[in-house]
Design an enzyme around this catalytic site. Structure first.
Site, PDB file in Angstrom:
ATOM      1  N   ASP A  43      30.891   3.069  64.873  1.00  0.00           N
ATOM      2  CA  ASP A  43      31.268   3.020  66.287  1.00  0.00           C
ATOM      3  C   ASP A  43      30.502   1.952  67.061  1.00  0.00           C
ATOM      4  O   ASP A  43      30.844   1.648  68.201  1.00  0.00           O
ATOM      5  CB  ASP A  43      31.018   4.385  66.940  1.00  0.00           C
ATOM      6  CG  ASP A  43      31.904   5.471  66.356  1.00  0.00           C
ATOM      7  OD1 ASP A  43      32.344   5.321  65.210  1.00  0.00           O
ATOM      8  OD2 ASP A  43      32.134   6.482  67.040  1.00  0.00           O
TER       9      ASP A  43
ATOM     10  N   GLU B 114      40.436   4.156  62.667  1.00  0.00           N
ATOM     11  CA  GLU B 114      40.516   5.619  62.674  1.00  0.00           C
ATOM     12  C   GLU B 114      41.371   6.037  63.849  1.00  0.00           C
ATOM     13  O   GLU B 114      41.085   5.679  64.989  1.00  0.00           O
ATOM     14  CB  GLU B 114      39.123   6.258  62.746  1.00  0.00           C
ATOM     15  CG  GLU B 114      38.197   5.719  63.816  1.00  0.00           C
ATOM     16  CD  GLU B 114      36.843   6.405  63.801  1.00  0.00           C
ATOM     17  OE1 GLU B 114      36.082   6.136  62.867  1.00  0.00           O
ATOM     18  OE2 GLU B 114      36.571   7.197  64.724  1.00  0.00           O
TER      19      GLU B 114
END
Length: 892
Positions: A461, A530
């Site tokens: 992330d 994702e």
């Protein structure tokens, strides 16, 4: 609330449960410690010297398997009276202290192993394959290493313990220190599921006893350079590391075979010297292979593997040996003109279609389950898995190699792994940097020979800050890493690895199928690292296995209720409100749990299919879709969220929606353009296809029909086939029925959509990181008014090797009054037996009109003698069951 899980005393017989591990004494042998006895150091307060001595009493210790974490070991012993995966029973094991972790004291791991004889000139090495979080180690009363030397989930460490071991019984003891993913480079679960109470502390990848002579061989590597585009020639560069363990110099002869080619070299090693020994086509011309066997991803070709075998000899005696498998293939990536990453395998662009991997929540090692999960990946038509942390052992990558499944590996988000990258996050100290560097080096050596692995994400992330990014890249390059290095799973880069070429713009929660065709946020363009529409509701039998009656009631009655099995307690996703609201608006408010689950299956199928199909549709576009990772492939425990198949491995709507979209040769509908599109994921051109397009009203009447013949479809391409015109007189809810057949009329792809004349309208301006709200929902409530349909079933079973294969023919008689919508077929082992799971279907959740039929096949492991029973139910099809008697088949 469910009943509290209570800690029970360990079984009284624990001290005699296991015999000592018998260590093989062959040079080059690796013997895994196959069992331990464990105990909390608060109860076992003796010293490591005492605990690692023979004769130490382990009465009331817990016997556990070789790779058990503390929690996994307690579960092996039946320590908790209630199923910790049912309802919120796990809460009772999670009572936190001030640090947020119940398991705040170290735990002892103790194992006995036996050497059958004195081994003059032989070295015994202790190899740890990853420790959560760290451990002090003793052998036979001697401290071998402390927790500063054995730290981190991924580093592999070796210690020469020859001076402390002897013939007969030996004892290894480890004091494993508590894990906290916020403080150590171990393993965290963020919002995937509740935190394991022990934070996965333990030797999760196992500990090995290694036997070698004076020179040890390690880290074999084969780098292949493939001629493109013709693939007619490959050159191999081979390396192996030789280490002199003795205090005297040795000449060592290294010989072996690589892809059947003999290699040999003699080198001189000074005391303690380590040297990389290399072989190439310059020194061994036969390492230039003509017409090699090429490894391809699933759907694009075969997945052949070659073998490497190396032996080290000192003074004519075998000192050590090592082996590896490898594949010959080319992997590269580049950025599209929009800046997104595109992968090429053997020079061919490949649309990455995968899911995010989750191991068992307690990291329990189950080879049969892992193999079954790979069979599901293949059955789903996927070609890739992304591992965000939770990086697996050798068996995982071997399965990927054999099955042609691409692996995108990388470090996990959040916790310590990304703390230094976050504003206000804790910086790493020198010890953290060392663990991270050792982790990267160990993973590089584990992964680099596997043809399935196509890259490594050094951030998730967040990209790592410059110093850490440089360290990772330097460690990879030092390991001769031949593959793309990706800065992060988000659209950020690093100076060392460049732009990521990835995007992570959501959604993670409910959006309509049409969302995926948008040209913004998580729409089907570029590489989505994702993404999914969030909730994936298992079939009702699994909902009832995982939720208490009160939780089941809340699931369909109270959209604002927090569900313990949806996500971590604190998470945005612990409530299913966006999903529940959409379900009620689009299909009608649920009237019962069964009604809720039935509507959820329709929605999950529709949405997951649309996600993958949108990426299919845009793989050839000017703004191409290059990859999509469904978040997630599976769950670490029974969950209502983020999976293509549930923890019980019972395929449901999401599974069959993904399976439909990922057919290798496929016909599909595009929500954005009303186009009918053909997709070919194989490399072979297909000729003479026949297509039939029908648009039907709710009553089954055909409002539009078009037949097309002699259709050619190029390999690895899509083709727009037709555009549906505006059609007058459609019912509010209507159907599109698509059939694709080969030139000889055999079915290739069948696809049925239920749509509404009232569109879903997205409120893009109010999007956030996990969803885009709607100002209007499609109206599919008329599906509730469908009359009951009749379905006829014929079923037989045949034995093939260790499997049963059941064939089911579903037919809707011409006299039936209605479409048989969304028929689901299950198989039980006998009339009242368990479901046959895991199971691989050629198709399921199928829709048929009067006069139509379809043949479904299912493969599952043979078990017992009961006659399989086929159960069929559907949206408007009464449940019925028939036996599927066994017929004589052919063993394979």
């Amino acid at each position: 609330m469910a009943a509290i899980a209570v800690l029970a005393a360990p079984p009284a017989h624990t001290q005699t449960t296991y015999a000592p591990t018998q260590v093989s004494v062959d040079a080059g042998s690796i013997t895994a410690i196959d069992h331990w006895q464990i105990q909390d150091s608060a109860k076992a307060q003796q010293s490591g010297a005492d605990i690692s001595s023979t004769g130490f009493s382990t009465e009331d210790w817990y016997p556990v398997s070789g790779r058990a974490t503390v929690m996994a070991g307690l579960l092996e012993n039946g320590t908790y009276k209630n199923d910790v995966f049912y309802s919120d029973n796990l809460r009772a094991v999670q009572v936190p202290d001030s640090s947020g972790n119940l398991f705040v004291t170290p735990w002892w791991y103790r194992a006995e192993f036996t050497l059958p004889k004195d081994l003059a000139g032989r070295h015994t090495l202790l190899r740890t394959n990853g420790m959560i979080a760290s451990a002090d180690m003793w052998i036979n009363g001697h401290l071998v290493a402390d927790h500063a030397d054995v730290a981190g989930a991924y580093p592999v460490h070796e210690f020469d313990v020859t001076r402390w071991i002897h013939a007969g019984a030996n004892v290894l003891a480890m004091r494993v220190h508590p894990a906290d993913p916020r403080q150590s480079l171990s393993m965290g679960w963020v919002d995937w599921n509740p935190t394991p109470p022990d934070n996965n502390m333990g030797p999760w990848r196992g500990v090995d006893i290694v036997q070698t002579g004076p020179v040890e061989l390690n880290f074999p590597q084969v780098l292949s350079t493939l001629s493109l585009p013709g693939l007619a020639r490959a050159t191999l560069d081979v390396k192996v590391t030789a280490k002199n363990l003795d205090a005297v110099a040795h000449d060592v002869t290294i010989n072996g075979t690589v892809a059947g080619v003999a290699v040999q070299q003699t080198v001189h090693l000074a005391p303690g010297q380590t040297q990389v020994v290399s072989f190439s086509s310059k020194t061994t011309p036969a390492l230039a292979l003509d017409h090699p066997k090429i490894w391809w991803p699933v759907g694009m070709g075969e997945h052949p593997l070659y073998q490497l075998e190396m032996t080290a000899a000192v003074d004519g005696a075998t000192s050590d040996r090592t082996t590896s498998t490898f594949g010959i293939r080319s992997v590269s990536s580049s950025l599209t003109k929009q800046g997104y990453r595109q992968f090429f395998i053997n020079g061919k662009p490949v649309l990455i279609r995968g899911g995010g991997w989750a191991p068992d929540m307690f990291l329990r090692d189950d080879p049969a389950r892992m193999e079954a999960e790979f069979s599901y990946v293949l059955n789903l038509g996927l070609n890739a898995i992304r591992s965000e942390g939770k990086l697996e052992n050798q068996r995982f990558y071997d399965l990927a190699d054999r099955n042609g499944v691409l692996i995108l590996a990388g470090w996990e988000c959040c916790d310590k792994w990304e703390s230094a990258a976050k504003t206000g996050g804790a910086p790493w100290n020198a010890a953290d940097m060392k663990v991270a560097e050792d982790s990267m080096a160990s993973e590089a050596r584990l992964l680099r020979n596997h043809p399935s692995v196509i890259g490594f994400l050094i951030g998730s992330d967040n990209p790592p800050p410059p110093a850490i990014a440089k360290m990772y890249v330097d460690a990879l390059r030092a390991a001769d890493w031949p593959l793309p290095i990706i800065s992060a799973a988000v659209a950020k880069g690093t100076a060392e690895a460049g732009p990521s070429g990835m995007k992570m713009d959501g959604p993670y929660d409910w959006i309509p199928p049409s969302y995926w065709y948008a040209d913004k946020l998580g729409g089907a363009f570029g590489f989505d690292s994702e993404v999914s529409a969030g909730a994936d509701i298992p079939r009702i039998e699994d909902v009832q296995r995982m939720l208490s009656p009160q939780e089941q009631e809340a699931l369909w009655k109270y959209p604002e209720a927090r569900q313990y099995h949806a996500s971590a307690d604190w998470s945005t996703f612990a409530v299913l409100t966006p999903f529940d609201k959409a379900l009620a608006q689009r299909y009608g408010a649920p009237t019962s749990l069964a009604d809720y689950v039935a509507k959820a299956q329709l929605d999950n199928y529709d949405n997951v299919r649309a996600q993958f199909e949108a990426f299919n549709a845009h793989m050839d576009a000017d703004k191409p879709a290059t990859g999509v990772i469904y978040w997630m492939l599976n769950n670490a425990w029974p969950s209502l969220h983020w999976h293509l198949y549930d923890y019980f491995m019972n395929p449901a709507g999401a599974y069959f929606g993904a399976k439909k979209a990922n057919e290798l040769v496929h016909i599909q509908y595009s929500y954005d353009s009303n186009d009918i599109v053909l997709v070919n994921h194989t490399l072979d051109d297909v000729h003479g296809l026949q297509a039939n397009i029908r648009v039907r009203n709710l009553d089954g009447s055909v409002r539009y029909e078009k037949r097309l013949q002699n259709i050619d479809l190029a390999g690895n391409h899509t083709r727009p086939l037709a555009t549906l015109p505006a059609i007058a007189g459609l019912s509010r809810a209507y159907f599109i029925e698509l059939d694709l057949a080969s030139s000889d009329g055999k079915p290739v792809s069948r696809n049925v959509y239920w749509l509404s004349t009232r569109a879903d309208v997205l409120d893009w301006a109010h999007s956030n990181w996990y969803l885009t709200p709607l100002t209007q929902y499609a109206d599919l409530t008329a599906l509730r008014s469908l009359p009951a349909a009749t379905s006829e079933i014929r079923a037989t079973t045949r034995r093939e090797g260790n499997d049963d294969v059941t064939t089911v023919t579903l037919s809707v008689p011409a006299s039936s009054k209605a479409v048989a919508l969304f028929q689901h077929v299950s198989i039980r082992r006998g009339a009242h037996g368990n479901l046959a799971l895991p199971i691989r279907w050629n198709d399921n959740d199928v829709t048929l009109w009067p006069g139509e039929s379809i043949v479904l096949t299912a493969r599952y492991a043979s078990q017992g003698t009961a006659v399989p029973v086929v159960e069929v139910s559907g949206w408007n099809v009464p449940a019925q069951s028939v036996p599927a008697a066994t017929t004589q088949g052919t063993d394979h």
